[in-house]
Design a protein around this motif. Sequence first.
Motif, PDB file in Angstrom:
ATOM      1  N   GLY A   1       0.816  -1.207   0.000  1.00  0.00           N
ATOM      2  CA  GLY A   1       0.000   0.000   0.000  1.00  0.00           C
ATOM      3  C   GLY A   1       0.846   1.251   0.000  1.00  0.00           C
ATOM      4  N   MET A   2       1.966   1.211   0.716  1.00  0.00           N
ATOM      5  CA  MET A   2       2.863   2.370   0.744  1.00  0.00           C
ATOM      6  C   MET A   2       3.461   2.610  -0.641  1.00  0.00           C
ATOM      7  SD  MET A   2       6.380   2.842   2.900  1.00  0.00           S
ATOM      8  CE  MET A   2       7.511   4.149   2.477  1.00  0.00           C
ATOM      9  N   VAL A   3       3.884   1.502  -1.291  1.00  0.00           N
ATOM     10  CA  VAL A   3       4.477   1.638  -2.627  1.00  0.00           C
ATOM     11  C   VAL A   3       3.455   2.229  -3.594  1.00  0.00           C
ATOM     12  CG1 VAL A   3       5.406   0.369  -4.603  1.00  0.00           C
ATOM     13  CG2 VAL A   3       6.157  -0.197  -2.291  1.00  0.00           C
ATOM     14  N   GLN A   4       2.232   1.723  -3.543  1.00  0.00           N
ATOM     15  CA  GLN A   4       1.194   2.234  -4.425  1.00  0.00           C
ATOM     16  C   GLN A   4       0.910   3.715  -4.156  1.00  0.00           C
ATOM     17  OE1 GLN A   4      -0.042   0.613  -7.020  1.00  0.00           O
ATOM     18  NE2 GLN A   4       1.361  -1.065  -6.473  1.00  0.00           N
ATOM     19  N   ALA A   5       0.960   4.112  -2.866  1.00  0.00           N
ATOM     20  CA  ALA A   5       0.729   5.514  -2.531  1.00  0.00           C
ATOM     21  C   ALA A   5       1.849   6.396  -3.067  1.00  0.00           C
ATOM     22  CB  ALA A   5       0.599   5.676  -1.020  1.00  0.00           C
ATOM     23  N   ILE A   6       3.102   5.881  -2.972  1.00  0.00           N
ATOM     24  CA  ILE A   6       4.238   6.658  -3.496  1.00  0.00           C
ATOM     25  C   ILE A   6       4.105   6.832  -5.005  1.00  0.00           C
ATOM     26  CG2 ILE A   6       6.720   6.633  -3.879  1.00  0.00           C
ATOM     27  CD1 ILE A   6       7.035   5.297  -1.175  1.00  0.00           C
ATOM     28  N   LYS A   7       3.746   5.753  -5.693  1.00  0.00           N
ATOM     29  CA  LYS A   7       3.596   5.834  -7.141  1.00  0.00           C
ATOM     30  C   LYS A   7       2.426   6.742  -7.511  1.00  0.00           C
ATOM     31  CE  LYS A   7       5.685   1.375  -8.284  1.00  0.00           C
ATOM     32  NZ  LYS A   7       5.475   0.041  -8.903  1.00  0.00           N
ATOM     33  N   ALA A   8       1.349   6.673  -6.739  1.00  0.00           N
ATOM     34  CA  ALA A   8       0.210   7.548  -7.024  1.00  0.00           C
ATOM     35  C   ALA A   8       0.568   9.012  -6.782  1.00  0.00           C
ATOM     36  CB  ALA A   8      -0.980   7.142  -6.162  1.00  0.00           C
ATOM     37  N   GLY A   9       1.365   9.274  -5.728  1.00  0.00           N
ATOM     38  CA  GLY A   9       1.806  10.640  -5.477  1.00  0.00           C
ATOM     39  C   GLY A   9       2.675  11.163  -6.600  1.00  0.00           C
ATOM     40  N   ASN A  10       3.574  10.305  -7.117  1.00  0.00           N
ATOM     41  CA  ASN A  10       4.402  10.719  -8.249  1.00  0.00           C
ATOM     42  C   ASN A  10       3.545  10.926  -9.494  1.00  0.00           C
ATOM     43  OD1 ASN A  10       7.224  10.973  -9.530  1.00  0.00           O
ATOM     44  ND2 ASN A  10       6.222   9.441 -10.811  1.00  0.00           N
ATOM     45  N   GLY A  11       2.521  10.061  -9.630  1.00  0.00           N
ATOM     46  CA  GLY A  11       1.634  10.223 -10.773  1.00  0.00           C
ATOM     47  C   GLY A  11       0.916  11.556 -10.741  1.00  0.00           C
ATOM     48  N   ARG A  12       0.474  11.958  -9.556  1.00  0.00           N
ATOM     49  CA  ARG A  12      -0.186  13.262  -9.465  1.00  0.00           C
ATOM     50  C   ARG A  12       0.805  14.396  -9.722  1.00  0.00           C
ATOM     51  NH1 ARG A  12      -3.364  15.800  -4.318  1.00  0.00           N
ATOM     52  NH2 ARG A  12      -1.256  15.774  -3.481  1.00  0.00           N
ATOM     53  N   TYR A  13       2.010  14.263  -9.218  1.00  0.00           N
ATOM     54  CA  TYR A  13       3.035  15.279  -9.476  1.00  0.00           C
ATOM     55  C   TYR A  13       3.288  15.416 -10.983  1.00  0.00           C
ATOM     56  CZ  TYR A  13       7.827  16.768 -10.396  1.00  0.00           C
ATOM     57  OH  TYR A  13       8.934  17.363 -10.927  1.00  0.00           O
ATOM     58  N   GLU A  14       3.455  14.280 -11.681  1.00  0.00           N
ATOM     59  CA  GLU A  14       3.694  14.333 -13.118  1.00  0.00           C
ATOM     60  C   GLU A  14       2.476  14.902 -13.847  1.00  0.00           C
ATOM     61  OE1 GLU A  14       6.362  13.862 -14.670  1.00  0.00           O
ATOM     62  OE2 GLU A  14       7.638  12.921 -13.156  1.00  0.00           O
ATOM     63  N   ALA A  15       1.281  14.549 -13.389  1.00  0.00           N
ATOM     64  CA  ALA A  15       0.076  15.098 -14.012  1.00  0.00           C
ATOM     65  C   ALA A  15       0.004  16.608 -13.816  1.00  0.00           C
ATOM     66  CB  ALA A  15      -1.164  14.419 -13.424  1.00  0.00           C
ATOM     67  N   ALA A  16       0.429  17.069 -12.632  1.00  0.00           N
ATOM     68  CA  ALA A  16       0.436  18.510 -12.370  1.00  0.00           C
ATOM     69  C   ALA A  16       1.404  19.229 -13.296  1.00  0.00           C
ATOM     70  CB  ALA A  16       0.796  18.771 -10.912  1.00  0.00           C
ATOM     71  N   VAL A  17       2.589  18.612 -13.477  1.00  0.00           N
ATOM     72  CA  VAL A  17       3.573  19.226 -14.381  1.00  0.00           C
ATOM     73  C   VAL A  17       3.035  19.276 -15.803  1.00  0.00           C
ATOM     74  CG1 VAL A  17       5.862  18.928 -15.400  1.00  0.00           C
ATOM     75  CG2 VAL A  17       5.547  18.595 -12.942  1.00  0.00           C
ATOM     76  N   ARG A  18       2.416  18.198 -16.244  1.00  0.00           N
ATOM     77  CA  ARG A  18       1.840  18.187 -17.597  1.00  0.00           C
ATOM     78  C   ARG A  18       0.704  19.192 -17.709  1.00  0.00           C
ATOM     79  NH1 ARG A  18       2.715  12.532 -16.971  1.00  0.00           N
ATOM     80  NH2 ARG A  18       0.563  12.252 -16.264  1.00  0.00           N
ATOM     81  N   TYR A  19      -0.037  19.348 -16.630  1.00  0.00           N
ATOM     82  CA  TYR A  19      -1.135  20.324 -16.610  1.00  0.00           C
ATOM     83  C   TYR A  19      -0.586  21.743 -16.814  1.00  0.00           C
ATOM     84  CZ  TYR A  19      -5.718  22.021 -14.949  1.00  0.00           C
ATOM     85  OH  TYR A  19      -6.950  22.593 -14.851  1.00  0.00           O
ATOM     86  N   ILE A  20       0.459  22.070 -16.072  1.00  0.00           N
ATOM     87  CA  ILE A  20       1.071  23.400 -16.219  1.00  0.00           C
ATOM     88  C   ILE A  20       1.651  23.568 -17.617  1.00  0.00           C
ATOM     89  CG2 ILE A  20       2.876  24.931 -15.366  1.00  0.00           C
ATOM     90  CD1 ILE A  20       2.537  23.643 -12.633  1.00  0.00           C
ATOM     91  N   SER A  21       2.277  22.515 -18.150  1.00  0.00           N
ATOM     92  CA  SER A  21       2.848  22.596 -19.498  1.00  0.00           C
ATOM     93  C   SER A  21       1.755  22.797 -20.541  1.00  0.00           C
ATOM     94  CB  SER A  21       3.654  21.330 -19.799  1.00  0.00           C
ATOM     95  OG  SER A  21       4.753  21.212 -18.905  1.00  0.00           O
ATOM     96  N   ALA A  22       0.590  22.152 -20.335  1.00  0.00           N
ATOM     97  CA  ALA A  22      -0.525  22.374 -21.253  1.00  0.00           C
ATOM     98  C   ALA A  22      -1.003  23.822 -21.170  1.00  0.00           C
ATOM     99  CB  ALA A  22      -1.669  21.416 -20.923  1.00  0.00           C
ATOM    100  N   ALA A  23      -1.036  24.359 -19.953  1.00  0.00           N
ATOM    101  CA  ALA A  23      -1.395  25.770 -19.797  1.00  0.00           C
ATOM    102  C   ALA A  23      -0.376  26.669 -20.487  1.00  0.00           C
ATOM    103  CB  ALA A  23      -1.489  26.122 -18.316  1.00  0.00           C
ATOM    104  N   GLU A  24       0.898  26.279 -20.426  1.00  0.00           N
ATOM    105  CA  GLU A  24       1.946  27.059 -21.089  1.00  0.00           C
ATOM    106  C   GLU A  24       1.738  27.059 -22.601  1.00  0.00           C
ATOM    107  OE1 GLU A  24       6.827  27.327 -21.365  1.00  0.00           O
ATOM    108  OE2 GLU A  24       5.870  25.701 -20.265  1.00  0.00           O
ATOM    109  N   GLU A  25       1.366  25.888 -23.160  1.00  0.00           N
ATOM    110  CA  GLU A  25       1.122  25.831 -24.597  1.00  0.00           C
ATOM    111  C   GLU A  25      -0.056  26.720 -24.982  1.00  0.00           C
ATOM    112  OE1 GLU A  25       2.919  24.407 -26.975  1.00  0.00           O
ATOM    113  OE2 GLU A  25       4.355  24.021 -25.354  1.00  0.00           O
ATOM    114  N   GLU A  26      -1.094  26.720 -24.163  1.00  0.00           N
ATOM    115  CA  GLU A  26      -2.228  27.606 -24.437  1.00  0.00           C
ATOM    116  C   GLU A  26      -1.793  29.064 -24.339  1.00  0.00           C
ATOM    117  OE1 GLU A  26      -6.802  28.406 -22.974  1.00  0.00           O
ATOM    118  OE2 GLU A  26      -5.187  28.132 -21.548  1.00  0.00           O
ATOM    119  N   ASP A  27      -0.987  29.373 -23.323  1.00  0.00           N
ATOM    120  CA  ASP A  27      -0.482  30.739 -23.153  1.00  0.00           C
ATOM    121  C   ASP A  27       0.345  31.180 -24.356  1.00  0.00           C
ATOM    122  OD1 ASP A  27      -1.696  30.741 -20.748  1.00  0.00           O
ATOM    123  OD2 ASP A  27       0.120  30.620 -19.538  1.00  0.00           O
ATOM    124  N   LEU A  28       1.223  30.293 -24.827  1.00  0.00           N
ATOM    125  CA  LEU A  28       2.087  30.639 -25.958  1.00  0.00           C
ATOM    126  C   LEU A  28       1.257  30.850 -27.223  1.00  0.00           C
ATOM    127  CD1 LEU A  28       5.070  28.187 -25.340  1.00  0.00           C
ATOM    128  CD2 LEU A  28       5.045  30.651 -24.976  1.00  0.00           C
TER     129      LEU A  28
END
Length: 752
Positions: free
Chosen positions: A412-439
Amino acid sequence: MKPFPLHYLPGRPHRVRALSGLIGVSLLASMLGTSASAQTAVSAAPVAHAAAADTGLPWSWADLQAWSAEQGPAVRLARLKEHVASSNLKLVESDNGARLVAAADLARAKEPVTDTLNRNYSRLSGQAGLRWSFLGAEEARRRNVQEARTEQLSSAAQTQLLQVQAVTELGRLYVRYLRSQQREQVAQAYLSTRSQIEGRLRERVAGGHMLRSEGLDLQGYYEAAQNRVAREKEVQRTALQQMSFLTGRRLRAQPVPALTMPQTCMNPAMLQDALNTHPALESARYAMEGVREQAQHTRYGGVTGGVQLSQSLSKDFGGSPGHATAVAVDVSIPLQWRDQKDAMAAKLQGKYDEAAEQYAQTQGKLQLEQQTVLEQYRLSQGELKSSAQRYAAATEGLRVAQLRAPSLDGDGMVQAIKAGNGRYEAAVRYISAAEEEDLAAMDMLYYTRGCSLQMRSDDPLAAVLQRTGAASTGGADGPVVAAQQARPGEEEGVVKPVAAVATVAPAGTGWYSWKGWQWVEQPARIDQLPQGTQRLLVSFTEEQLQRLTADEQARQGLEQLAQRARQRGIRLELLLGEPTWVLPKGRGNMLALLQKVQSMPFGMIHLDLERSQLPEAQQKDWGRNVLDSLQEAVTQSRLPISLTTHHRELREPGFLQALQKAGVKEVVPMIYSANAQSTVSAIRQLPPMPQGLDLAVAQSIEKELPSEESLFRMGRRQALVHWQGVAQSLRTVPGFKGIVVQSWEDYMEAQP
C-alpha cells in the motif's frame, strides 16, 4: 481643461487560465502526514525570489511592453533607420528646382578692326542669376520627393512592426518565466516529503521487506524532481536574461501574475480589422501608393527645360564699364524621347504591379497565419481541458491509494508513493498544457492589434494556498483532507474562465489634479493612485505657490510628496494653465512664475494653453504666439516643458516640427471622447511625431461633460479598462508615452 487659477490672471498572445494555483497547492499535501512541511516549501519560493530581487528593476507586463517599444535592440536600430529616412526626405524636399548661378572671367582679346588695324584690350566680367528647371526635370524632382516620402513611411511602418514583434516575443518569454516558476513550486512541494519517504524506504530495504532495486526505483522519482527544479531555475534565468536584453533594462527575479486576453479580441470583425491594419501590410501599401503617385509625373519623360534670369557686369581696362540683363529659356529633347517616356511609364507600372502583388501576398500570408494561430489556440484549450481531467483523475487515484495504504501494509505504501508521483507528473503536464495555451495566445497577440492583455486580479493561487494550508495542518489526516478537496465532482482541475477585472491603469498614466495643496498637506494620498500611474500633475494658486516658496513647512510637505511619489516610481509635475500667456503682454507673467518654481522638486512643467479660451479676436495669431511663448519658456526653465492643447491644433502643417525646434519635450492633445476607436483614429490622423517630441493623450472623466466625451458615468473600473485598450492600440505610435486623465478629483467621485 480648466485654466490655472492665478489671482492676478483671469485664467505571439495568450489568455492565461487560473489553474496554476490549483495544481501547485494540491501537491502540498503528501502521503505521510507532512503537509505542514510541504506548505513551508511552497512559501520558501517567494523568499528565494526576494533574495534574488535585491538587484535589478521591479517590473510588470505593462512595463515590459513600454520598455521594449523604446529600448528593444531591433526597435532602436529601426528608429535610427527611420531618422535617416526622415532626414533624406527633408534633404530632397529642400530642393525646389531653383538654382543660383554665377560666373566670372578675365579675358585678353585681340579683335581685328580693319585689315591692318587690330583692337587689343583686357576685360573683366561677371554674371549672376537664378535658374528654374521645369518639364521633365521638375517631374524627376517630384518623383524623388515621393520616393523619399515612401521610404520614410515604410521605415515608420517597419518600426511599428518590430515593436509588435518585440511585444510578442516578450510575451512568450513572460509565459515561460511564469509557468517555469509554477513547475518549480510544484516540484519543491513534492520534494518536501523526500527525506521522510526515503527514510521509510531504507528501513524497509534494511528489514528485508523491499528489494533494493525497488527502493532505488522509487527514490528515482525524487531525483527526477530535483533535476526538474534545477532545470526550471535555468529556464527562469534564461528567460529573465532575454527579457532584460529586449527591454534594455536589468530586471530582477520576482513572482509574476497570470495574464488574460479578453474574449472580445477573438471577435471575427476585430480580427479582420487587425489584419487590414497590420504593420506588416503598411510597407507594401506605402510602396504601392508611392509608385502610383510617381506615375503621375511622367508626362514629359526625358524632355527637360529651364528658365534663367541673369545680370552681368563687365569692365574693359582702358574703357568704360557695361552691363546686361538677360532672360533665357532652354529645352533639351532626347532623340528617342517618346521611347524614353514609354519605358519610364512601363518601369513604374512594373514597380506598381510588384508592390500590389507583394501587398496581396502579404495579406494572404497574414490571413493564413492568423487562422493557423487561432486554430492552434483553440486546440490548446482542448488539450488543457484534457490535462485538467487527467490531473483530477491522478488526484483521485492518490486519494484512493492513501485510503488503501493501511490495509495493504508495504504494498500500500508503494502504491501511494507511485500515485503521489503520478499526481506530481500530471500537475507538471497540466502546467505545461497551460503554457502551450499561453504561448498560442501570445502568438495571437501579434494578429489582434489593439487588444490589451490584462493582469488577473482574481488569481486563485493565494486563496488556494491559504485554504489548503488550513486543511493540511491536521496531522496525518492532512493528505486525505487535501486529496478530498480535488474530488472529480467538484472539478478542481477544470478552471472555469473568469472575466478579467482591471484594477490597474495602463503604464505611463498621469492624472491632472487642480487641487495640489491637498497633496502637499497629505502626501500619503499618493498611495491612492492606481498601479500603473507614472506621473501626477498638480496645480496651485499664486498664493499657494508663493507659500511654497517662503514657508518652510509647506516646502517640507512638497518634498515629502515628491519623495513618496519617487518611491512609487511616479514623477511629480507642475501643472500651469492661463490662456493669456500666449499673448506678448501676458508672457512676462508666465516667465516670472517659471523662475519661482525652478528649485521645486518637479520633474516637468506642464503648460495648458488652449486657443478656444481666448477671446475670438485674439485667437487668429494663437499658433505663432504660442510658439514664441513656449520658446521663451524653454529658454528660461531648466525643467522640461510639456504642452496640453486641443488635438486639432497639432494637425496644422509644420506645427509639431515647430514645437520640437522650440525645445518642447512633450505634447498632450486633448481628445475627449468615450469612444476608443475615435480616440485612436484622431491620433493616427496627426502628422508623424518629430524625433525627440513625446506624445501623451488627454482623456476626460469629468462629471460635468456629456457621456460622449467623459467616462464618468462608466465608473472607475470600466474607465481603467477603456484606457487600457486605448493605450494598447497606441503603443506602436512613435513617441507615445501614455494616457493623462482629466481629472483625479472627478475620478475619485465616480462610481467604482
